[in-house]
Design an enzyme around this catalytic site. Structure first.
Site, PDB file in Angstrom:
ATOM      1  N   TYR A   1      29.346 126.279 125.137  1.00  0.00           N
ATOM      2  CA  TYR A   1      30.437 126.180 124.167  1.00  0.00           C
ATOM      3  C   TYR A   1      31.624 125.401 124.713  1.00  0.00           C
ATOM      4  O   TYR A   1      32.206 125.760 125.737  1.00  0.00           O
ATOM      5  CB  TYR A   1      30.883 127.592 123.771  1.00  0.00           C
ATOM      6  CG  TYR A   1      31.743 127.619 122.522  1.00  0.00           C
ATOM      7  CD1 TYR A   1      31.290 127.067 121.331  1.00  0.00           C
ATOM      8  CD2 TYR A   1      33.003 128.216 122.531  1.00  0.00           C
ATOM      9  CE1 TYR A   1      32.065 127.104 120.178  1.00  0.00           C
ATOM     10  CE2 TYR A   1      33.782 128.266 121.380  1.00  0.00           C
ATOM     11  CZ  TYR A   1      33.306 127.708 120.207  1.00  0.00           C
ATOM     12  OH  TYR A   1      34.072 127.746 119.061  1.00  0.00           O
TER      13      TYR A   1
ATOM     14  N   LEU B   1      39.244 134.257 105.997  1.00  0.00           N
ATOM     15  CA  LEU B   1      38.539 132.992 105.745  1.00  0.00           C
ATOM     16  C   LEU B   1      37.188 132.912 106.425  1.00  0.00           C
ATOM     17  O   LEU B   1      36.396 132.013 106.150  1.00  0.00           O
ATOM     18  CB  LEU B   1      39.422 131.824 106.184  1.00  0.00           C
ATOM     19  CG  LEU B   1      40.581 131.577 105.221  1.00  0.00           C
ATOM     20  CD1 LEU B   1      41.759 130.982 105.929  1.00  0.00           C
ATOM     21  CD2 LEU B   1      40.139 130.686 104.058  1.00  0.00           C
TER      22      LEU B   1
ATOM     23  N   ALA C   1      49.666 132.956 106.777  1.00  0.00           N
ATOM     24  CA  ALA C   1      51.136 133.016 106.796  1.00  0.00           C
ATOM     25  C   ALA C   1      51.655 134.192 107.629  1.00  0.00           C
ATOM     26  O   ALA C   1      52.834 134.512 107.571  1.00  0.00           O
ATOM     27  CB  ALA C   1      51.662 133.106 105.365  1.00  0.00           C
TER      28      ALA C   1
ATOM     29  N   SER D   1      44.551 118.458 112.729  1.00  0.00           N
ATOM     30  CA  SER D   1      45.142 118.276 114.058  1.00  0.00           C
ATOM     31  C   SER D   1      44.773 116.907 114.628  1.00  0.00           C
ATOM     32  O   SER D   1      43.732 116.334 114.281  1.00  0.00           O
ATOM     33  CB  SER D   1      44.616 119.363 115.001  1.00  0.00           C
ATOM     34  OG  SER D   1      44.970 119.074 116.320  1.00  0.00           O
TER      35      SER D   1
HETATM   36  N1  NAP Z   1      50.389 124.928 117.139  1.00  0.00           N
HETATM   37  C1  NAP Z   1      49.979 123.682 117.315  1.00  0.00           C
HETATM   38  O1  NAP Z   1      50.364 123.001 118.287  1.00  0.00           O
HETATM   39  C2  NAP Z   1      49.023 123.067 116.339  1.00  0.00           C
HETATM   40  C3  NAP Z   1      48.654 121.724 116.538  1.00  0.00           C
HETATM   41  C4  NAP Z   1      47.778 121.150 115.634  1.00  0.00           C
HETATM   42  C5  NAP Z   1      47.303 121.875 114.557  1.00  0.00           C
HETATM   43  N2  NAP Z   1      47.665 123.177 114.393  1.00  0.00           N
HETATM   44  C6  NAP Z   1      47.132 123.915 113.231  1.00  0.00           C
HETATM   45  O2  NAP Z   1      48.201 124.530 112.551  1.00  0.00           O
HETATM   46  C7  NAP Z   1      47.720 125.669 111.826  1.00  0.00           C
HETATM   47  C8  NAP Z   1      48.641 126.850 112.078  1.00  0.00           C
HETATM   48  O3  NAP Z   1      48.536 127.216 113.436  1.00  0.00           O
HETATM   49  P1  NAP Z   1      49.704 127.904 114.275  1.00  0.00           P
HETATM   50  O4  NAP Z   1      49.947 127.044 115.450  1.00  0.00           O
HETATM   51  O5  NAP Z   1      50.828 128.271 113.402  1.00  0.00           O
HETATM   52  O6  NAP Z   1      48.942 129.185 114.849  1.00  0.00           O
HETATM   53  P2  NAP Z   1      49.020 130.739 114.493  1.00  0.00           P
HETATM   54  O7  NAP Z   1      50.391 131.251 114.720  1.00  0.00           O
HETATM   55  O8  NAP Z   1      47.920 131.360 115.287  1.00  0.00           O
HETATM   56  O9  NAP Z   1      48.684 130.811 112.965  1.00  0.00           O
HETATM   57  C9  NAP Z   1      47.371 130.791 112.499  1.00  0.00           C
HETATM   58  C10 NAP Z   1      47.244 131.735 111.336  1.00  0.00           C
HETATM   59  O10 NAP Z   1      45.876 131.700 110.904  1.00  0.00           O
HETATM   60  C11 NAP Z   1      45.481 133.023 110.629  1.00  0.00           C
HETATM   61  N3  NAP Z   1      44.042 133.228 110.733  1.00  0.00           N
HETATM   62  C12 NAP Z   1      43.263 133.152 111.832  1.00  0.00           C
HETATM   63  N4  NAP Z   1      41.989 133.491 111.526  1.00  0.00           N
HETATM   64  C13 NAP Z   1      41.986 133.816 110.207  1.00  0.00           C
HETATM   65  C14 NAP Z   1      40.989 134.262 109.305  1.00  0.00           C
HETATM   66  N5  NAP Z   1      39.730 134.476 109.683  1.00  0.00           N
HETATM   67  N6  NAP Z   1      41.325 134.485 108.021  1.00  0.00           N
HETATM   68  C15 NAP Z   1      42.595 134.297 107.608  1.00  0.00           C
HETATM   69  N7  NAP Z   1      43.591 133.897 108.408  1.00  0.00           N
HETATM   70  C16 NAP Z   1      43.274 133.653 109.696  1.00  0.00           C
HETATM   71  C17 NAP Z   1      46.214 133.866 111.647  1.00  0.00           C
HETATM   72  O11 NAP Z   1      46.265 135.198 111.175  1.00  0.00           O
HETATM   73  P3  NAP Z   1      46.023 136.482 112.107  1.00  0.00           P
HETATM   74  O12 NAP Z   1      47.374 136.922 112.536  1.00  0.00           O
HETATM   75  O13 NAP Z   1      45.318 137.453 111.214  1.00  0.00           O
HETATM   76  O14 NAP Z   1      45.157 136.035 113.259  1.00  0.00           O
HETATM   77  C18 NAP Z   1      47.564 133.177 111.689  1.00  0.00           C
HETATM   78  O15 NAP Z   1      48.419 133.684 110.708  1.00  0.00           O
HETATM   79  C19 NAP Z   1      46.284 125.888 112.291  1.00  0.00           C
HETATM   80  O16 NAP Z   1      45.404 125.355 111.338  1.00  0.00           O
HETATM   81  C20 NAP Z   1      46.206 125.069 113.573  1.00  0.00           C
HETATM   82  O17 NAP Z   1      44.894 124.635 113.837  1.00  0.00           O
HETATM   83  C21 NAP Z   1      48.523 123.792 115.257  1.00  0.00           C
END
Ligand code: NAP
Length: 341
Positions: free
Chosen positions: A221, A130, A78, A199
Site C-alpha cells: 500500500y 461516504l 463539515a 488536490s
Molecule cells: N489540508 C490540506 O492540506 C489539503 C490539501 C489538499 C486537499 N485537501 C482536501 O481538502 C478536503 C478537506 O480536508 P481537511 O484538510 O479539511 O481535512 P479534515 O479536517 O480531516 O476534514 C475532512 C473531513 O472529512 C470527513 N470525513 C472523513 N471520512 C469521512 C466519511 N467516511 N464520511 C463522511 N465524512 C468523512 C471528516 O469527518 P470525521 O471527523 O468524521 O473524520 C472531516 O470532517 C479533503 O478532501 C482533502 O483531501 C486538503
C-alpha cells in the site's frame, strides 16, 4: 519552456522565500564570521521575514459578499478543517446549509455550533458516511433542494483497508461516495453547482493512470498513490459532469493546510514536522477560499481545475478526456455491482 503548475502555488513561493533567507543568513554568518545585526534588529528581521512569508503563503483572497438567502448548500465533511470553515461561511452569507457528518447526533451538535457561530444561521446536520453506499443513499433521500453541492470530505489512512462495500477506503470515501451522492442529487442540480475538493497530489498518479482493480496497492500500500487516484478521479468527475450534463462543476486544490485533521493518521513525529511546515502553508480560512470561489464566483470556470482562487492547469493525465470518460464508466459499473450485491 512551460513551468510545472506547482511552481505557481503560494506555498511554494513562501517556502522558497523562507529557505532563501535561512540559507542567506547562514552564508553571511560563515563569510564574515559574525552576525551583523544587534539582538533588537535580529528580532525585527525575523518578525519581518515571518510576516512576509505569511502573506506569500496566503495567496489570493476571495471574500464573498453575495446574499445566499434563498440558496441551499450541502457541505460534506463539515466536522473539521476546510469543510467546517466553508459551511460557516455559507451560513454567514444567509444560505440554508446542510452538513453531512458521520453520526446523526454528532451532525446535529456541529450544526448547532455552526448556527450559533454564524449568528443564528440555518444549519441542518444529517448523518453521512461516504464510505457506505447505503448510507449515502439514505442521506440523499433527505434532500429536497440543493443549489450548491460541496464535495469536501476526505481521508488519507496510511494502511490498506476496504469499506463495507469492499472498495479501497480512500477511493470510496474521497471519490465514489461523492460520485454516488452527486448522481442521486442530479435531478435537483440542473441549475446548481458541484464543487469537488481535489488536490495537487493528483500529479502523483503514474502515466498508466488509475488502477481500478487496486491489485498492486492491495499487496504493497502506497497511501499517497491511493490518495492521488481518488483526487484525479474527482477532477475527471467535475469535467465529465460539465461535459455530459452542462452542469457547472468545478474541481480544486485548497492549498496546503497543515492544521486540519487530514494528517490525524500520521505519527507524532510526522505531525510535529507538519506543524513546523505550517509556517509555509495556509490557514484553514485561507484554505476554504478556493472552495467558496468555485461555489460562488462568476470567474470560476466550469469543468476546470482551480487553485489559489483562479483556474490552474491540472496534470496532462487529468486533462485527458478519454480517461475522464473511462473513470465515469468504471465508477458507474462499480456502484451498480455493489448495489446489486
Ligand atoms: N489540508 C490540506 O492540506 C489539503 C490539501 C489538499 C486537499 N485537501 C482536501 O481538502 C478536503 C478537506 O480536508 P481537511 O484538510 O479539511 O481535512 P479534515 O479536517 O480531516 O476534514 C475532512 C473531513 O472529512 C470527513 N470525513 C472523513 N471520512 C469521512 C466519511 N467516511 N464520511 C463522511 N465524512 C468523512 C471528516 O469527518 P470525521 O471527523 O468524521 O473524520 C472531516 O470532517 C479533503 O478532501 C482533502 O483531501 C486538503
Amino acid at each position: 519552456m512551460r513551468l510545472h503548475p506547482i511552481f505557481f502555488e503560494p506555498e511554494v513561493h513562501s517556502s522558497i522565500f523562507l529557505l532563501t533567507n535561512i540559507i542567506g543568513s547562514i552564508f553571511i554568518r560563515l563569510i564574515i564570521h559574525s552576525w551583523p545585526l544587534s539582538l533588537f534588529w535580529s528580532i525585527f528581521y525575523i518578525i519581518l521575514i515571518l510576516l512576509i512569508n505569511h502573506a506569500l503563503a496566503a495567496g489570493r483572497y476571495y471574500l464573498p459578499i453575495k446574499n445566499l438567502r434563498d440558496q441551499t448548500v450541502i457541505v460534506t465533511g463539515a466536522a473539521s478543517g476546510i469543510g467546517r470553515v466553508s459551511a460557516l461561511s455559507f451560513a454567514k452569507l444567509g444560505a440554508r446549509v446542510i452538513i453531512g457528518i458521520r453520526g446523526q447526533e454528532r451532525a446535529e451538535k456541529i450544526a448547532k455550533q455552526l448556527s450559533k457561530e454564524s449568528n443564528n444561521g440555518t444549519v441542518i446536520g444529517y448523518d453521512l458516511d461516504l464510505s457506505s453506499l447505503e448510507n449515502v443513499k439514505k442521506f440523499a433521500e433527505k434532500i429536497d433542494h440543493v443549489d450548491i453541492l460541496l464535495n469536501n470530505a476526505g481521508t488519507m489512512p496510511e494502511t490498506y483497508s476496504e469499506t463495507v462495500d469492499g472498495i479501497e477506503q480512500q477511493f470510496a470515501t474521497n471519490y465514489i461516495g461523492h460520485f454516488y451522492l452527486t448522481q442521486l442529487l442530479l435531478p435537483l442540480l440542473t441549475n446548481g453547482r458541484v464543487v469537488n475538493v481535489s488536490s495537487l497530489v493528483h500529479h502523483a498518479v503514474p502515466s498508466t493512470g488509475i488502477d481500478y482493480s487496486f491489485s498492486k496497492l492491495k499487496n504493497k500500500y502506497d497511501h499517497i498513490q491511493a490518495y492521488a487516484f481518488s483526487k484525479i478521479a474527482q477532477i475527471y468527475h467535475a469535467s465529465e459532469l460539465t461535459r455530459r450534463y452542462g452542469i457547472k462543476a468545478y474541481s480544486l486544490h485548497p492549498g496546503t493546510v497543515m492544521n486540519t485533521n487530514l494528517n490525524i493518521h500520521k505519527s507524532v513525529m510526522e505531525r510535529f514536522i507538519l506543524l513546523l511546515l505550517s509556517a509555509v502553508g495556509k490557514t484553514v480560512e485561507q484554505g476554504a477560499m478556493t472552495s467558496l470561489y468555485c461555489a460562488l464566483s462568476n470567474d470560476a470556470k466550469p469543468g476546470h481545475f482551480h487553485s489559489n482562487c483562479q483556474v490552474r492547469r491540472a496534470s496532462k493525465l487529468a486533462l485527458d478526456a478519454r480517461r475522464a470518460e473511462e473513470c465515469w464508466n468504471e465508477s458507474e459499473k462499480l456502484i451498480n455491482e455493489k448495489i446489486k450485491s
